[in-house]
Structure formats: C-alpha cells, structure tokens
Design a protein around this motif. Structure first.
Motif, PDB file in Angstrom:
ATOM      1  N   UNK A  47       0.856  -1.176   0.000  1.00  0.00           N
ATOM      2  CA  UNK A  47       0.000   0.000   0.000  1.00  0.00           C
ATOM      3  C   UNK A  47       0.894   1.229   0.000  1.00  0.00           C
ATOM      4  N   UNK A  48       0.387   2.333  -0.537  1.00  0.00           N
ATOM      5  CA  UNK A  48       1.233   3.525  -0.598  1.00  0.00           C
ATOM      6  C   UNK A  48       1.598   4.039   0.791  1.00  0.00           C
ATOM      7  N   UNK A  49       2.869   4.194   1.028  1.00  0.00           N
ATOM      8  CA  UNK A  49       3.348   4.800   2.273  1.00  0.00           C
ATOM      9  C   UNK A  49       4.549   5.666   1.950  1.00  0.00           C
ATOM     10  N   UNK A  50       4.666   6.740   2.647  1.00  0.00           N
ATOM     11  CA  UNK A  50       5.833   7.600   2.486  1.00  0.00           C
ATOM     12  C   UNK A  50       6.335   7.926   3.877  1.00  0.00           C
ATOM     13  N   UNK A  51       7.436   7.333   4.237  1.00  0.00           N
ATOM     14  CA  UNK A  51       8.026   7.597   5.537  1.00  0.00           C
ATOM     15  C   UNK A  51       9.387   8.254   5.411  1.00  0.00           C
ATOM     16  N   UNK A  52       9.954   8.252   4.216  1.00  0.00           N
ATOM     17  CA  UNK A  52      11.243   8.891   4.016  1.00  0.00           C
ATOM     18  C   UNK A  52      11.107  10.394   4.183  1.00  0.00           C
ATOM     19  N   UNK A  53      12.203  11.037   4.508  1.00  0.00           N
ATOM     20  CA  UNK A  53      12.203  12.476   4.727  1.00  0.00           C
ATOM     21  C   UNK A  53      13.309  13.131   3.920  1.00  0.00           C
ATOM     22  N   UNK A  85      13.325   2.806   8.816  1.00  0.00           N
ATOM     23  CA  UNK A  85      13.528   1.353   8.831  1.00  0.00           C
ATOM     24  C   UNK A  85      12.585   0.673   7.836  1.00  0.00           C
ATOM     25  N   UNK A  86      13.099  -0.296   7.116  1.00  0.00           N
ATOM     26  CA  UNK A  86      12.290  -1.039   6.156  1.00  0.00           C
ATOM     27  C   UNK A  86      12.256  -0.427   4.768  1.00  0.00           C
ATOM     28  N   UNK A  87      12.865   0.743   4.588  1.00  0.00           N
ATOM     29  CA  UNK A  87      12.945   1.374   3.276  1.00  0.00           C
ATOM     30  C   UNK A  87      14.381   1.769   3.004  1.00  0.00           C
ATOM     31  N   UNK A  88      14.650   2.077   1.738  1.00  0.00           N
ATOM     32  CA  UNK A  88      15.953   2.632   1.377  1.00  0.00           C
ATOM     33  C   UNK A  88      15.717   3.743   0.371  1.00  0.00           C
ATOM     34  N   UNK A  89      16.646   4.683   0.354  1.00  0.00           N
ATOM     35  CA  UNK A  89      16.566   5.773  -0.615  1.00  0.00           C
ATOM     36  C   UNK A  89      16.978   5.224  -1.969  1.00  0.00           C
ATOM     37  N   UNK A  90      16.140   5.459  -2.978  1.00  0.00           N
ATOM     38  CA  UNK A  90      16.378   4.910  -4.306  1.00  0.00           C
ATOM     39  C   UNK A  90      17.057   5.909  -5.242  1.00  0.00           C
ATOM     40  N   UNK A  91      16.750   7.201  -5.087  1.00  0.00           N
ATOM     41  CA  UNK A  91      17.395   8.177  -5.959  1.00  0.00           C
ATOM     42  C   UNK A  91      16.620   9.468  -6.120  1.00  0.00           C
ATOM     43  N   UNK A  92      17.296  10.421  -6.763  1.00  0.00           N
ATOM     44  CA  UNK A  92      16.756  11.747  -7.054  1.00  0.00           C
ATOM     45  C   UNK A  92      16.363  11.842  -8.518  1.00  0.00           C
TER      46      UNK A  92
END
Length: 138
Positions: A47-53, A85-92
């Motif tokens: 499901x859509x989630x956005x936790x990155x900052x 936690x549980x995510x990684x930054x993929x790119x700009x």
C-alpha cells in the motif's frame, strides 16, 4: 523611420493604451528569491506509504510528502534524504539526479526535485565474492 527620444516613445505608447514591462532597468531590488519544490515518493506496494524524509541546509525544507521553500537567489542548498527502517533511498530526479543521499543545488532559478524511497524486500540477497576460498566450516 523617425527617431524619437525615450520620453516621447513612452508618451506615445501610453497614449495608445499599451502597457510597457521594463526589466533590468536598475533602480533597487536585488535578485529575486527562487522556489524549491520537493516531492517525496514512497513504496507503492502493498500500500502507498511515504516515511522517508528530505531536509535542507540551510533550513527550509523538511518533508515526507510535498513541500516548498523560498531561498535567496544563488543560495547553495544541500538536500539530504533519510530512509526509515524497512525502506531505502532509491534516488533523485528533476533538478537532482543520482542515488547518493545528498544533492547540492544553487538556487539560480525555481527548481523541482523528487526523492524516491523503496521498500526493502525480504527476498533481498547479498552476493559475496572471495579472492580465495573461504575457510572450511567446522
């Protein structure tokens, strides 16, 4: 073609009901501020989630969705992406590109940046290559 002075030209334009937009005529005011718009995109499954900052130095940007800030013209701005936690930054993408967690911009004009985060998969694997055989397991 008849040559007229600037004052006569302006008077003729005004009399004709036209509008004059002057630019670069000096007389005060420095360079205008430039707007930086940041959109944060998160994982879309399950499901859509956005936790990155994304945050900025100097301060102004700190968001996990969409935000904007104005910076003085020609200000050097560094954006930093932080994955939860549980995510990684993929790119700009946009005015920044690459996969490093920081991006440096000079605010010479309005800019838009997208930061993308993805879910770490439980099926992720690590491959190790050894120059020589690893020691035998005991």
């Amino acid at each position: 073609m008849k040559s007229v002075g600037f004052a006569a030209f302006v008077a003729a334009v005004v009399a004709a009901g036209l509008v004059i937009a002057l630019s670069g005529c000096g007389g005060g005011g420095g360079a205008a501020d430039a707007e930086l718009a940041v959109t944060v995109v998160g994982p879309t499954t399950p499901e859509p989630t956005v936790d990155g900052r994304v945050s900025s130095q100097p301060a102004g940007i700190f968001c996990g969705n969409t935000c904007t800030a104005r910076f003085a013209a020609d200000t050097a701005v560094t954006l930093t992406a932080a994955a939860p936690p549980g995510q990684r930054f993929s790119g700009w993408s946009g005015a920044c590109n690459g996969t490093g967690t920081t991006c440096a911009l000079t605010m010479s004009q309005a800019r838009a940046v997208t930061a993308t985060f993805v879910t770490l998969s439980a099926a992720s694997s690590v491959t190790a290559t050894f120059a020589s055989a690893p020691p035998a397991w005991k």
